[in-house]
Write a protein that holds these residues in place. Sequence first.
Motif, PDB file in Angstrom:
ATOM      1  N   VAL A  66      73.922  76.688  38.594  1.00 46.19           N
ATOM      2  CA  VAL A  66      74.547  78.012  38.673  1.00 46.19           C
ATOM      3  C   VAL A  66      73.550  78.832  37.679  1.00 46.19           C
ATOM      4  CG1 VAL A  66      76.443  79.281  37.717  1.00 46.19           C
ATOM      5  CG2 VAL A  66      76.961  77.268  39.027  1.00 46.19           C
ATOM      6  N   PHE A  67      73.047  78.576  36.485  1.00 43.93           N
ATOM      7  CA  PHE A  67      72.161  79.340  35.645  1.00 43.93           C
ATOM      8  C   PHE A  67      71.253  79.653  36.596  1.00 43.93           C
ATOM      9  CE2 PHE A  67      68.886  79.899  32.468  1.00 43.93           C
ATOM     10  CZ  PHE A  67      69.355  80.718  31.792  1.00 43.93           C
ATOM     11  N   ASN A  68      70.327  79.032  37.136  1.00 44.91           N
ATOM     12  CA  ASN A  68      69.237  79.295  38.108  1.00 44.91           C
ATOM     13  C   ASN A  68      69.404  80.539  38.983  1.00 44.91           C
ATOM     14  OD1 ASN A  68      67.798  77.451  36.808  1.00 44.91           O
ATOM     15  ND2 ASN A  68      67.347  76.263  38.725  1.00 44.91           N
ATOM     16  N   LEU A  69      70.776  80.294  39.731  1.00 42.67           N
ATOM     17  CA  LEU A  69      70.974  81.215  40.668  1.00 42.67           C
ATOM     18  C   LEU A  69      71.296  82.538  39.995  1.00 42.67           C
ATOM     19  CD1 LEU A  69      72.920  79.008  43.155  1.00 42.67           C
ATOM     20  CD2 LEU A  69      70.675  79.921  43.549  1.00 42.67           C
ATOM     21  N   GLY A  70      71.937  82.634  38.878  1.00 41.82           N
ATOM     22  CA  GLY A  70      72.503  83.480  38.203  1.00 41.82           C
ATOM     23  C   GLY A  70      71.355  84.482  37.853  1.00 41.82           C
ATOM     24  N   ALA A  71      70.332  83.682  37.232  1.00 40.49           N
ATOM     25  CA  ALA A  71      69.388  84.399  36.518  1.00 40.49           C
ATOM     26  C   ALA A  71      68.529  85.063  37.548  1.00 40.49           C
ATOM     27  CB  ALA A  71      68.381  83.253  35.738  1.00 40.49           C
ATOM     28  N   ARG A  72      68.323  84.264  38.781  1.00 39.69           N
ATOM     29  CA  ARG A  72      67.670  84.900  39.920  1.00 39.69           C
ATOM     30  C   ARG A  72      68.137  86.238  40.383  1.00 39.69           C
ATOM     31  NH1 ARG A  72      63.102  83.277  40.104  1.00 39.69           N
ATOM     32  NH2 ARG A  72      62.782  81.122  40.135  1.00 39.69           N
ATOM     33  N   PHE A  73      69.360  86.236  40.507  1.00 41.68           N
ATOM     34  CA  PHE A  73      69.973  87.293  40.781  1.00 41.68           C
ATOM     35  C   PHE A  73      70.056  88.818  40.174  1.00 41.68           C
ATOM     36  CE2 PHE A  73      74.160  89.657  41.443  1.00 41.68           C
ATOM     37  CZ  PHE A  73      74.048  90.218  42.818  1.00 41.68           C
ATOM     38  N   LEU A 115      58.004  90.808  35.847  1.00 45.44           N
ATOM     39  CA  LEU A 115      59.366  90.077  35.441  1.00 45.44           C
ATOM     40  C   LEU A 115      59.849  89.069  36.247  1.00 45.44           C
ATOM     41  CD1 LEU A 115      62.008  91.114  33.655  1.00 45.44           C
ATOM     42  CD2 LEU A 115      63.056  91.800  35.687  1.00 45.44           C
ATOM     43  N   PRO A 116      59.445  88.779  37.536  1.00 45.83           N
ATOM     44  CA  PRO A 116      59.949  87.564  38.050  1.00 45.83           C
ATOM     45  C   PRO A 116      59.527  86.299  37.784  1.00 45.83           C
ATOM     46  CG  PRO A 116      59.624  89.396  39.767  1.00 45.83           C
ATOM     47  CD  PRO A 116      59.102  89.803  38.323  1.00 45.83           C
ATOM     48  N   GLY A 117      58.046  86.541  37.505  1.00 42.26           N
ATOM     49  CA  GLY A 117      57.398  85.261  36.862  1.00 42.26           C
ATOM     50  C   GLY A 117      57.815  84.851  35.444  1.00 42.26           C
ATOM     51  N   ILE A 118      58.127  85.913  34.674  1.00 45.71           N
ATOM     52  CA  ILE A 118      58.843  85.510  33.386  1.00 45.71           C
ATOM     53  C   ILE A 118      60.324  84.985  33.579  1.00 45.71           C
ATOM     54  CG2 ILE A 118      59.728  86.827  31.287  1.00 45.71           C
ATOM     55  CD1 ILE A 118      57.591  88.826  31.485  1.00 45.71           C
ATOM     56  N   LEU A 119      60.898  85.434  34.402  1.00 49.39           N
ATOM     57  CA  LEU A 119      62.240  84.811  34.687  1.00 49.39           C
ATOM     58  C   LEU A 119      62.090  83.298  35.148  1.00 49.39           C
ATOM     59  CD1 LEU A 119      64.999  86.270  34.575  1.00 49.39           C
ATOM     60  CD2 LEU A 119      65.105  86.391  36.853  1.00 49.39           C
ATOM     61  N   THR A 120      61.168  82.912  36.042  1.00 50.94           N
ATOM     62  CA  THR A 120      61.169  81.600  36.350  1.00 50.94           C
ATOM     63  C   THR A 120      60.791  80.913  35.086  1.00 50.94           C
ATOM     64  OG1 THR A 120      59.988  82.383  38.393  1.00 50.94           O
ATOM     65  CG2 THR A 120      59.608  80.078  37.826  1.00 50.94           C
ATOM     66  N   GLY A 121      59.853  81.255  34.213  1.00 48.50           N
ATOM     67  CA  GLY A 121      59.589  80.733  33.052  1.00 48.50           C
ATOM     68  C   GLY A 121      60.892  80.363  32.035  1.00 48.50           C
ATOM     69  N   VAL A 122      61.619  81.424  31.977  1.00 52.84           N
ATOM     70  CA  VAL A 122      63.161  81.383  31.225  1.00 52.84           C
ATOM     71  C   VAL A 122      63.884  80.130  31.902  1.00 52.84           C
ATOM     72  CG1 VAL A 122      64.997  82.422  30.615  1.00 52.84           C
ATOM     73  CG2 VAL A 122      62.915  83.553  30.455  1.00 52.84           C
ATOM     74  N   ILE A 123      63.978  80.218  33.320  1.00 53.88           N
ATOM     75  CA  ILE A 123      64.841  79.178  34.035  1.00 53.88           C
ATOM     76  C   ILE A 123      64.486  77.916  33.772  1.00 53.88           C
ATOM     77  CG2 ILE A 123      65.540  78.494  36.262  1.00 53.88           C
ATOM     78  CD1 ILE A 123      65.657  81.432  37.151  1.00 53.88           C
ATOM     79  N   LEU A 124      62.952  77.766  34.050  1.00 59.58           N
ATOM     80  CA  LEU A 124      62.592  76.247  33.481  1.00 59.58           C
ATOM     81  C   LEU A 124      62.725  75.799  32.113  1.00 59.58           C
ATOM     82  CD1 LEU A 124      59.044  76.461  35.579  1.00 59.58           C
ATOM     83  CD2 LEU A 124      60.980  75.165  36.143  1.00 59.58           C
ATOM     84  N   SER A 125      62.495  76.768  31.301  1.00 59.97           N
ATOM     85  CA  SER A 125      62.532  76.183  29.926  1.00 59.97           C
ATOM     86  C   SER A 125      64.225  75.963  29.481  1.00 59.97           C
ATOM     87  CB  SER A 125      62.215  77.293  28.907  1.00 59.97           C
ATOM     88  OG  SER A 125      62.779  78.422  28.865  1.00 59.97           O
TER      89      SER A 125
END
Lengths: 264, 295
Positions: free
Chosen positions: B275-282, B187-197
Amino acid sequence: MKTYNLEDKSIVTIEDEIEISSDNLQVYYGDNHAIFDATLKFPKNQITSLIGASGSGKSTYLRSLNRMNDKIARVEGKIMYQGTDINAKKVNVYEVRKQIGMVFQRPNPFAKSIRENILFGLKSNGFKDKEFLEERLETSLKEAALWDEVKDELDKSALSLSGGQQQRLCIARSIAMQPNILLLDEPASALDPISTSKIEDTLTELKQKYTIIIVTHNMSQATRISNYTAFFHLGHVVEYDKTSKIFMNPTMPATADYIAGAFG
Amino acid sequence: MNPKRTNNIATGVIYGLVGIVVLILLFLIGYILFNGVPNISWQFLTSPAQAFSAGGGIRDQLFNSLYLLVLTLIISFPIALGAGIYLAEYAADNWVTHLIRTTIEVLSSLPSVVVGLFGYLFLVIQLNLSFSILSGAIALTFFNLPLLTRSIEESLNSVSDLQKQAGMSLGLSDWRTITRIILPVALPGILTGVILSAGRVFGEAAALIYTAGQSAPSVDYGNWNIFDPASFLNPMRPAETLAVHIWKVNTESVTPDAHLISSASSAVLIIVILVFNLGARFIGNWLYKKMTATR
């Protein structure tokens, strides 16, 4: 390393009740023939060790017994268990693996809580009754001799346990499914001596309920815990006998040399 | 040269290179924020854009950007997840799989203008979707899929095979092992991909000019009927996004305060992405902890 006549073999006849047996089992990795005509019978509620040098095929053989080699290797021949050939194509491999559990060389608990590690397999198979699950949780952990160490932190991550505890958790996870057979692939080779001896004690206890087949590199481990021992060499089962016979008075020269430490 | 000296020089060079990257980054972000933030006001964020007079805001553009991002992710994430799972767990190692991977790589290096023109010809004209958020979201999906698929595949592959074997040895199906054991760990890796895209989607302009359009008709934020053309949720209306707006005020606009608007918009863009990055990470961390019981 000397060359031996691999067609020569000495296989004991087992008098006790047989739990699982393989009949002329062949394993191929692509064009590479890895196991030749392995015919072995494993007695019920006893521990059988599979020994041999690296690359002798003992792990490959073990993984074939519960169809873990599906999609990886081609396995031909029969594996008889409860009157059926479980190596047949139409057999439900998921059911086979539920009844023949496996523990691996490196501890591989799920990244979940201790409780979930034990119960995940049962829940996935539709068991929902809380009391039943709690009972399985406690019994499995007790049988794997881990209960006293973790009973107060069942909701902690399994990854926070030590290597030895993780491996016992993996044993508990397997026996939670109430299998008949437990296959172990060098379960203690990544562990320290104290954890190893705990695992060995656990296995000795477990054989009252399960038939255990264990691959090991460690010859003194084989002598300590197993009733029977099969010696593998270059994909052939060279000798299979009572453990005491194998280590005290082996029949085949290859076995004698391996035990004496001439290769390995 | 002795090893110690070599090591010192290498370390020095590496620090120097990292320093350059950090400096460029700080300069850019600092410049944008320094110029933009003083011009951001509540009024700027909540009023519609003006074509000819000063004092226009970015209310509609900001909303359009967010809406487009959500719509794009709704379309592209399930497809990418399926494709990623297929490539990581099911695909055999043969020429078909290689062809798929190569295609994905080619697709990911497609210039966004090409994606935009393709979207214009195919979606806007051929499929008659007109300039709309939907056209934009589909075009961005083409743009987004390769990156997302690749990052999902890589995250799944980074999970140890031992986990899969453990699942198999309990008699679980491949699907259950993948969705319940491997996916949570990845999940954390997938999330990084979502954030980047998502960052790419948010900042994309060229592909959207031809698909989502350059106009932001005023919409009714109280109208929740997505089929009503006046509704803010209607995906069939044209929608100028923030990035397109920045491009537009700088090239075609006749508003006297174009410079202020673009500086402030750029700053808003950066802040929203942050904000989106931080929110998604959280949210991702929370989900990861919940699923894996790690504390």
